[in-house]
Design a protein around this motif. Structure first.
Motif, PDB file in Angstrom:
ATOM      1  N   GLN A 143     -10.198  -4.229 -26.527  1.00  0.00           N
ATOM      2  CA  GLN A 143     -10.279  -4.406 -28.025  1.00  0.00           C
ATOM      3  C   GLN A 143     -11.653  -3.634 -28.706  1.00  0.00           C
ATOM      4  OE1 GLN A 143     -10.498  -8.518 -29.662  1.00  0.00           O
ATOM      5  NE2 GLN A 143      -9.899  -7.836 -31.602  1.00  0.00           N
ATOM      6  N   TYR A 144     -11.205  -2.449 -29.203  1.00  0.00           N
ATOM      7  CA  TYR A 144     -12.508  -1.727 -29.666  1.00  0.00           C
ATOM      8  C   TYR A 144     -12.036  -1.076 -30.870  1.00  0.00           C
ATOM      9  CZ  TYR A 144      -9.311   2.385 -28.497  1.00  0.00           C
ATOM     10  OH  TYR A 144      -8.501   3.271 -28.132  1.00  0.00           O
ATOM     11  N   ALA A 145     -13.084  -0.516 -31.500  1.00  0.00           N
ATOM     12  CA  ALA A 145     -13.248   0.308 -32.556  1.00  0.00           C
ATOM     13  C   ALA A 145     -14.363   1.396 -32.527  1.00  0.00           C
ATOM     14  CB  ALA A 145     -13.534  -0.427 -34.029  1.00  0.00           C
ATOM     15  N   GLN A 146     -13.878   2.579 -32.611  1.00  0.00           N
ATOM     16  CA  GLN A 146     -15.004   3.643 -32.377  1.00  0.00           C
ATOM     17  C   GLN A 146     -15.157   4.588 -33.448  1.00  0.00           C
ATOM     18  OE1 GLN A 146     -14.525   5.630 -28.353  1.00  0.00           O
ATOM     19  NE2 GLN A 146     -14.450   7.367 -29.203  1.00  0.00           N
ATOM     20  N   VAL A 147     -16.564   4.809 -33.784  1.00  0.00           N
ATOM     21  CA  VAL A 147     -16.657   5.974 -34.483  1.00  0.00           C
ATOM     22  C   VAL A 147     -17.714   7.231 -34.051  1.00  0.00           C
ATOM     23  CG1 VAL A 147     -17.778   6.427 -36.761  1.00  0.00           C
ATOM     24  CG2 VAL A 147     -16.636   4.113 -36.567  1.00  0.00           C
ATOM     25  N   ALA A 148     -17.318   8.268 -34.286  1.00  0.00           N
ATOM     26  CA  ALA A 148     -18.045   9.458 -33.483  1.00  0.00           C
ATOM     27  C   ALA A 148     -18.398  10.514 -34.728  1.00  0.00           C
ATOM     28  CB  ALA A 148     -17.488   9.958 -32.331  1.00  0.00           C
ATOM     29  N   LEU A 149     -19.665  10.652 -34.691  1.00  0.00           N
ATOM     30  CA  LEU A 149     -20.082  11.860 -35.622  1.00  0.00           C
ATOM     31  C   LEU A 149     -20.475  12.874 -34.632  1.00  0.00           C
ATOM     32  CD1 LEU A 149     -21.040  12.891 -38.549  1.00  0.00           C
ATOM     33  CD2 LEU A 149     -23.165  11.912 -37.762  1.00  0.00           C
ATOM     34  N   THR A 150     -19.902  14.180 -35.155  1.00  0.00           N
ATOM     35  CA  THR A 150     -20.092  15.348 -34.169  1.00  0.00           C
ATOM     36  C   THR A 150     -20.629  16.581 -35.022  1.00  0.00           C
ATOM     37  OG1 THR A 150     -18.087  16.365 -34.356  1.00  0.00           O
ATOM     38  CG2 THR A 150     -18.275  14.933 -32.348  1.00  0.00           C
ATOM     39  N   LEU A 151     -21.476  17.474 -34.575  1.00  0.00           N
ATOM     40  CA  LEU A 151     -22.182  18.596 -35.027  1.00  0.00           C
ATOM     41  C   LEU A 151     -21.832  19.676 -34.173  1.00  0.00           C
ATOM     42  CD1 LEU A 151     -23.879  20.056 -37.323  1.00  0.00           C
ATOM     43  CD2 LEU A 151     -25.755  19.168 -36.004  1.00  0.00           C
ATOM     44  N   ARG A 152     -21.373  20.693 -34.369  1.00  0.00           N
ATOM     45  CA  ARG A 152     -20.856  21.847 -33.942  1.00  0.00           C
ATOM     46  C   ARG A 152     -21.596  23.306 -34.529  1.00  0.00           C
ATOM     47  NH1 ARG A 152     -14.464  21.608 -32.076  1.00  0.00           N
ATOM     48  NH2 ARG A 152     -14.907  19.609 -31.224  1.00  0.00           N
ATOM     49  N   ALA A 153     -22.638  23.869 -33.613  1.00  0.00           N
ATOM     50  CA  ALA A 153     -22.988  25.215 -34.177  1.00  0.00           C
ATOM     51  C   ALA A 153     -22.902  26.295 -33.386  1.00  0.00           C
ATOM     52  CB  ALA A 153     -24.495  24.745 -34.559  1.00  0.00           C
ATOM     53  N   ARG A 154     -22.873  27.441 -33.544  1.00  0.00           N
ATOM     54  CA  ARG A 154     -22.690  28.430 -32.791  1.00  0.00           C
ATOM     55  C   ARG A 154     -23.596  29.639 -33.436  1.00  0.00           C
ATOM     56  NH1 ARG A 154     -16.708  31.135 -34.428  1.00  0.00           N
ATOM     57  NH2 ARG A 154     -17.087  31.646 -36.500  1.00  0.00           N
ATOM     58  N   TRP A 155     -24.062  30.491 -32.460  1.00  0.00           N
ATOM     59  CA  TRP A 155     -25.053  31.553 -32.626  1.00  0.00           C
ATOM     60  C   TRP A 155     -24.961  32.748 -31.628  1.00  0.00           C
ATOM     61  CZ3 TRP A 155     -26.291  26.810 -31.327  1.00  0.00           C
ATOM     62  CH2 TRP A 155     -26.775  26.661 -29.810  1.00  0.00           C
ATOM     63  N   LYS A 202     -21.207  28.910 -39.237  1.00  0.00           N
ATOM     64  CA  LYS A 202     -21.760  28.509 -38.068  1.00  0.00           C
ATOM     65  C   LYS A 202     -21.858  27.234 -37.845  1.00  0.00           C
ATOM     66  CE  LYS A 202     -24.536  32.846 -37.163  1.00  0.00           C
ATOM     67  NZ  LYS A 202     -25.553  33.481 -36.913  1.00  0.00           N
ATOM     68  N   VAL A 203     -21.747  26.430 -38.775  1.00  0.00           N
ATOM     69  CA  VAL A 203     -22.188  24.875 -38.671  1.00  0.00           C
ATOM     70  C   VAL A 203     -20.904  24.222 -38.934  1.00  0.00           C
ATOM     71  CG1 VAL A 203     -23.629  22.966 -39.250  1.00  0.00           C
ATOM     72  CG2 VAL A 203     -24.445  25.124 -38.920  1.00  0.00           C
ATOM     73  N   GLN A 204     -20.301  23.229 -38.457  1.00  0.00           N
ATOM     74  CA  GLN A 204     -19.368  22.326 -38.755  1.00  0.00           C
ATOM     75  C   GLN A 204     -19.580  20.764 -38.086  1.00  0.00           C
ATOM     76  OE1 GLN A 204     -15.552  21.980 -36.054  1.00  0.00           O
ATOM     77  NE2 GLN A 204     -14.546  22.816 -37.942  1.00  0.00           N
ATOM     78  N   VAL A 205     -19.314  20.053 -39.063  1.00  0.00           N
ATOM     79  CA  VAL A 205     -19.519  18.652 -38.888  1.00  0.00           C
ATOM     80  C   VAL A 205     -18.418  17.830 -38.942  1.00  0.00           C
ATOM     81  CG1 VAL A 205     -20.705  16.548 -39.735  1.00  0.00           C
ATOM     82  CG2 VAL A 205     -21.821  18.996 -40.304  1.00  0.00           C
ATOM     83  N   GLY A 206     -17.954  16.715 -38.125  1.00  0.00           N
ATOM     84  CA  GLY A 206     -16.713  15.933 -37.842  1.00  0.00           C
ATOM     85  C   GLY A 206     -16.865  14.605 -37.871  1.00  0.00           C
ATOM     86  N   LEU A 207     -16.229  13.743 -38.447  1.00  0.00           N
ATOM     87  CA  LEU A 207     -16.159  12.202 -38.217  1.00  0.00           C
ATOM     88  C   LEU A 207     -15.160  11.771 -37.995  1.00  0.00           C
ATOM     89  CD1 LEU A 207     -17.983   9.570 -38.624  1.00  0.00           C
ATOM     90  CD2 LEU A 207     -16.931   9.630 -41.044  1.00  0.00           C
ATOM     91  N   ASN A 208     -15.174  11.178 -36.770  1.00  0.00           N
ATOM     92  CA  ASN A 208     -13.634  10.609 -36.093  1.00  0.00           C
ATOM     93  C   ASN A 208     -13.951   9.179 -35.875  1.00  0.00           C
ATOM     94  OD1 ASN A 208     -12.488  13.215 -35.685  1.00  0.00           O
ATOM     95  ND2 ASN A 208     -13.978  13.737 -34.207  1.00  0.00           N
ATOM     96  N   ALA A 209     -13.045   8.317 -36.609  1.00  0.00           N
ATOM     97  CA  ALA A 209     -12.960   6.928 -36.267  1.00  0.00           C
ATOM     98  C   ALA A 209     -11.623   6.434 -35.844  1.00  0.00           C
ATOM     99  CB  ALA A 209     -13.344   6.362 -37.617  1.00  0.00           C
TER     100      ALA A 209
END
Length: 344
Positions: free
Chosen positions: A332-344, A301-308
């Motif tokens: 001019q940019y650099a981007q880092v995103a941390l995502t948490l997905r959960a389902r129930w 049910k839980v997924q973690v993602g890191l996108n840079a």
């Protein structure tokens, strides 16, 4: 914000509301021909009918102060398509496709307000009257698997563009200052002829320790044309944001509940705008970017993602005139995103 004379009063131009409702109906029929449990050819044909309604409320400023605006747009698209896949050898296939395609403009491009950059006197504005990208598309692709774990693809795509997205530039006076404003506009008709090759290789055939790794290389050449001409050379201009050459390199890793991908993408010179106060066409110089994607499936049910994105922090848009002289850097940019997905 660095050394910018920001007025922290309420800014109506940054307030807008966009609602969009899309209704669609489609019909599709699949077919296939088999002999001795081997599929010789198959495919599908069908059609979609899509109706889009958009409501936009906000404020616009053409140099005389904020003015309220309320617009409603409604349009329908009939999108037929057909695809055929033929097996021409034991490990080779040939694919043909034809379709009418449509892409709606992003919400940010529809926003009526203006976002200012006070430090360099530039601004970005949306266009609430922007229409979708529409084209007739024809695709031919060949796929070959010479050995297990390797795949080669070659494709040719032609798009007869009926309406495309472009970027317009104009100068306006606001509070006795001159701002260079960029906004999306519709550019009319054009065409794109693209040819590309792609190779994918699982590294397990090279070494058992690399069995979870895979590499991919891809190259695309785009030859696009519009009805607009460069005022200096007289040559027909290509479609905006369409680089003549695009190169991609991927390194992927997958094992049980973990996956990773490192991608480098290089885009060649591309047209930014043929709509400007000076009348000169404006170009983006070649640029590369390095992206990283990581994903963990912790449980069912839980997924973690890191996108840079853009880890090299290269200048994404360098605007030049027809002579190639760099005038300014827009992004001019650099981007880092941390995502948490959960389902129930």
């Amino acid at each position: 914000v660095q050394d910018s004379p920001i007025d922290w009063e309420r800014n109506f131009l940054n307030e807008y509301d966009i609602k969009q409702r899309a209704s669609a109906a489609y019909v599709q029929a699949d077919f296939r021909v088999e002999r001795d449990y081997e599929r010789l050819f198959g495919g599908n044909f069908g059609a979609r009918l899509v109706e889009t309604e958009t409501w936009i409320d906000g404020y616009q400023d053409f140099g005389t102060g904020p003015e309220p605006v309320a617009l409603r747009a409604r349009y329908s698209d009939f999108l037929p398509s057909a695809n055929l896949r033929m097996r021409v050898a034991r490990r080779a296939a040939f694919i043909l496709g034809v379709a009418r395609v449509m892409t709606r403009p992003p919400f940010n491009d529809l926003a009526p307000g203006i976002r200012y950059n006070f430090s360099d006197k530039t601004a970005k504005s949306g266009n609430p009257e922007l229409l979708p990208f529409r084209a007739n598309q024809f695709v031919a692709e060949a796929a070959w698997v010479p050995v297990r774990g390797m795949r080669l693809n070659g494709n040719v795509t032609y798009r007869d563009v009926r309406n495309f997205f472009a970027v317009g530039e104009e100068t306006i006076e606001i509070d006795d200052d001159t701002y260079l404003v960029t906004r999306p506009v519709n550019g009319g008709g054009g065409s794109i002829l693209s040819a590309g090759v792609r190779v994918q290789q699982n590294l397990r055939r090279l070494n058992s320790a690399l069995r979870n790794f895979a590499v991919g290389l891809a190259w695309t050449h785009n030859n696009s044309k519009t009805d607009f001409r460069d005022p200096v050379s007289g040559e027909r201009l290509p479609l905006p944001r369409t680089a003549e050459h695009v190169f991609k390199a991927d390194l992927g890793y997958n094992r049980e509940r973990f996956g990773a991908r490192l991608r480098y993408r290089w885009r060649g010179k591309s047209l930014k705008s043929s709509f400007s106060d000076s009348g000169l066409s404006v170009w983006n110089r070649p640029v590369g970017s390095l992206d990283l994607n990581l994903g963990w499936q912790l449980n069912e049910k839980v997924q973690v993602g890191l996108n840079a994105r853009n880890l090299l922090n290269e200048e994404q848009v360098q605007t030049t005139d027809y002579s190639g002289q760099v005038l300014r850097v827009n992004e001019q940019y650099a981007q880092v995103a941390l995502t948490l997905r959960a389902r129930w």
